[in-house]
Design a protein around this motif. Structure first.
Motif, PDB file in Angstrom:
ATOM      1  N   ALA A  57     -13.901 -20.543  22.526  1.00 62.59           N
ATOM      2  CA  ALA A  57     -14.441 -19.462  21.688  1.00 62.59           C
ATOM      3  C   ALA A  57     -13.375 -18.410  21.406  1.00 62.59           C
ATOM      4  N   ALA A  58     -12.545 -18.105  22.394  1.00 60.67           N
ATOM      5  CA  ALA A  58     -11.458 -17.139  22.185  1.00 60.67           C
ATOM      6  C   ALA A  58     -10.458 -17.668  21.159  1.00 60.67           C
ATOM      7  N   LEU A  59     -10.115 -18.943  21.265  1.00 62.49           N
ATOM      8  CA  LEU A  59      -9.177 -19.536  20.306  1.00 62.49           C
ATOM      9  C   LEU A  59      -9.762 -19.585  18.899  1.00 62.49           C
ATOM     10  N   VAL A  60     -11.026 -19.982  18.793  1.00 60.82           N
ATOM     11  CA  VAL A  60     -11.675 -20.051  17.480  1.00 60.82           C
ATOM     12  C   VAL A  60     -11.795 -18.657  16.868  1.00 60.82           C
ATOM     13  N   ALA A  61     -12.157 -17.672  17.669  1.00 60.58           N
ATOM     14  CA  ALA A  61     -12.258 -16.298  17.156  1.00 60.58           C
ATOM     15  C   ALA A  61     -10.900 -15.815  16.661  1.00 60.58           C
ATOM     16  N   GLY A  62      -9.852 -16.121  17.400  1.00 58.36           N
ATOM     17  CA  GLY A  62      -8.508 -15.738  16.971  1.00 58.36           C
ATOM     18  C   GLY A  62      -8.096 -16.432  15.690  1.00 58.36           C
ATOM     19  N   LEU A  63      -8.395 -17.720  15.598  1.00 59.53           N
ATOM     20  CA  LEU A  63      -8.055 -18.463  14.382  1.00 59.53           C
ATOM     21  C   LEU A  63      -8.821 -17.951  13.170  1.00 59.53           C
ATOM     22  N   LEU A  64     -10.115 -17.753  13.327  1.00 59.37           N
ATOM     23  CA  LEU A  64     -10.926 -17.268  12.204  1.00 59.37           C
ATOM     24  C   LEU A  64     -10.499 -15.871  11.759  1.00 59.37           C
ATOM     25  N   ALA A  65     -10.225 -15.006  12.721  1.00 61.27           N
ATOM     26  CA  ALA A  65      -9.779 -13.656  12.370  1.00 61.27           C
ATOM     27  C   ALA A  65      -8.419 -13.711  11.686  1.00 61.27           C
ATOM     28  N   GLY A  66      -7.555 -14.613  12.123  1.00 63.82           N
ATOM     29  CA  GLY A  66      -6.257 -14.760  11.484  1.00 63.82           C
ATOM     30  C   GLY A  66      -6.353 -15.338  10.083  1.00 63.82           C
ATOM     31  N   ILE A  67      -7.280 -16.270   9.887  1.00 64.98           N
ATOM     32  CA  ILE A  67      -7.449 -16.885   8.572  1.00 64.98           C
ATOM     33  C   ILE A  67      -8.067 -15.899   7.588  1.00 64.98           C
ATOM     34  N   PHE A  68      -9.115 -15.202   8.010  1.00 71.44           N
ATOM     35  CA  PHE A  68      -9.820 -14.298   7.105  1.00 71.44           C
ATOM     36  C   PHE A  68      -9.225 -12.896   7.066  1.00 71.44           C
ATOM     37  N   GLY A  69      -8.374 -12.582   8.005  1.00 65.37           N
ATOM     38  CA  GLY A  69      -7.709 -11.279   8.016  1.00 65.37           C
ATOM     39  C   GLY A  69      -6.218 -11.467   7.868  1.00 65.37           C
ATOM     40  N   ASN A  70      -5.501 -11.037   8.870  1.00 63.10           N
ATOM     41  CA  ASN A  70      -4.061 -11.245   8.913  1.00 63.10           C
ATOM     42  C   ASN A  70      -3.653 -11.550  10.352  1.00 63.10           C
ATOM     43  N   ILE A  71      -2.368 -11.607  10.611  1.00 59.28           N
ATOM     44  CA  ILE A  71      -1.891 -11.977  11.942  1.00 59.28           C
ATOM     45  C   ILE A  71      -2.314 -10.944  12.989  1.00 59.28           C
ATOM     46  N   SER A  72      -2.370  -9.681  12.601  1.00 60.85           N
ATOM     47  CA  SER A  72      -2.802  -8.635  13.534  1.00 60.85           C
ATOM     48  C   SER A  72      -4.257  -8.835  13.943  1.00 60.85           C
ATOM     49  N   TYR A  73      -5.110  -9.197  12.979  1.00 61.86           N
ATOM     50  CA  TYR A  73      -6.513  -9.475  13.290  1.00 61.86           C
ATOM     51  C   TYR A  73      -6.616 -10.677  14.220  1.00 61.86           C
ATOM     52  N   GLY A  74      -5.853 -11.719  13.910  1.00 62.54           N
ATOM     53  CA  GLY A  74      -5.900 -12.935  14.714  1.00 62.54           C
ATOM     54  C   GLY A  74      -5.453 -12.709  16.145  1.00 62.54           C
ATOM     55  N   LEU A  75      -4.333 -12.017  16.309  1.00 63.60           N
ATOM     56  CA  LEU A  75      -3.845 -11.747  17.666  1.00 63.60           C
ATOM     57  C   LEU A  75      -4.790 -10.817  18.420  1.00 63.60           C
ATOM     58  N   SER A  76      -5.320  -9.822  17.721  1.00 66.49           N
ATOM     59  CA  SER A  76      -6.257  -8.900  18.372  1.00 66.49           C
ATOM     60  C   SER A  76      -7.498  -9.645  18.852  1.00 66.49           C
ATOM     61  N   ALA A  77      -8.031 -10.525  18.008  1.00 69.87           N
ATOM     62  CA  ALA A  77      -9.211 -11.299  18.396  1.00 69.87           C
ATOM     63  C   ALA A  77      -8.883 -12.245  19.543  1.00 69.87           C
ATOM     64  N   LEU A  78      -7.729 -12.897  19.485  1.00 71.42           N
ATOM     65  CA  LEU A  78      -7.338 -13.793  20.573  1.00 71.42           C
ATOM     66  C   LEU A  78      -7.198 -13.030  21.882  1.00 71.42           C
ATOM     67  N   PHE A  79      -6.520 -11.896  21.844  1.00 73.35           N
ATOM     68  CA  PHE A  79      -6.344 -11.100  23.060  1.00 73.35           C
ATOM     69  C   PHE A  79      -7.675 -10.548  23.572  1.00 73.35           C
ATOM     70  N   GLY A  80      -8.565 -10.173  22.664  1.00 70.58           N
ATOM     71  CA  GLY A  80      -9.885  -9.699  23.079  1.00 70.58           C
ATOM     72  C   GLY A  80     -10.684 -10.797  23.754  1.00 70.58           C
ATOM     73  N   GLY A  81     -10.653 -11.995  23.175  1.00 65.82           N
ATOM     74  CA  GLY A  81     -11.361 -13.122  23.781  1.00 65.82           C
ATOM     75  C   GLY A  81     -10.783 -13.518  25.129  1.00 65.82           C
ATOM     76  N   LEU A  82      -9.455 -13.527  25.219  1.00 69.90           N
ATOM     77  CA  LEU A  82      -8.827 -13.885  26.489  1.00 69.90           C
ATOM     78  C   LEU A  82      -9.032 -12.808  27.555  1.00 69.90           C
ATOM     79  N   SER A  83      -9.196 -11.556  27.123  1.00 72.38           N
ATOM     80  CA  SER A  83      -9.485 -10.483  28.089  1.00 72.38           C
ATOM     81  C   SER A  83     -10.826 -10.689  28.775  1.00 72.38           C
ATOM     82  N   CYS A  84     -11.687 -11.450  28.162  1.00 72.18           N
ATOM     83  CA  CYS A  84     -12.973 -11.789  28.764  1.00 72.18           C
ATOM     84  C   CYS A  84     -12.910 -13.128  29.497  1.00 72.18           C
ATOM     85  N   ALA A  85     -12.274 -14.118  28.881  1.00 70.12           N
ATOM     86  CA  ALA A  85     -12.288 -15.484  29.426  1.00 70.12           C
ATOM     87  C   ALA A  85     -11.445 -15.632  30.688  1.00 70.12           C
ATOM     88  N   ILE A  86     -10.282 -15.009  30.748  1.00 71.66           N
ATOM     89  CA  ILE A  86      -9.402 -15.177  31.911  1.00 71.66           C
ATOM     90  C   ILE A  86     -10.025 -14.612  33.190  1.00 71.66           C
TER      91      ILE A  86
END
Length: 112
Positions: free
Chosen positions: A11-40
């Motif tokens: 879910a963290a990877l998918v959220a990062g990918l979707l945010a990166g696709i529909f936003g930009n690299i900053s959105y994608g990395l932010s979403a990935l880091f947010g998801g990993l902050s919960c998953a790890i």
């Protein structure tokens, strides 16, 4: 527990990918880091709990509460690390991905 942790990491990877696709690299990395902050922290908690359950006498409630305490502390520490080391964090993407990963276990409730 392993399925839930794997689902949260996906879910963290998918959220990062979707945010990166529909936003930009900053959105994608932010979403990935947010998801990993919960998953790890959840993965570390599950590992600690499973190790505690394998000991003679099994897991006791105190080990659960100590593990939960460290999970909360590590979540806050990871969030602070993201803010410190990634100043371009996009807060909506970060927080939405965090919540998506946090609630992703609902998907497993509807499986047969």
């Amino acid at each position: 527990m392993a399925r839930i942790i794997l689902l949260q990491l996906v879910a963290a990877l998918v959220a990062g990918l979707l945010a990166g696709i529909f936003g930009n690299i900053s959105y994608g990395l932010s979403a990935l880091f947010g998801g990993l902050s919960c998953a790890i922290p959840n993965a570390l908690f599950a590992l600690r709990l499973s190790m505690s359950a394998r000991r003679p006498g099994g897991a006791n409630p105190m080990s659960f509460f100590i593990g939960e305490f460290f999970k909360v502390i590590s979540t806050v520490a990871l969030m602070a690390a993201v803010v410190f080391w990634y100043p371009d964090v996009n807060w909506p993407a970060f927080l939405i991905a965090f919540i998506v990963v946090l609630k992703s276990y609902f998907i497993l409730l509807f499986r047969h």
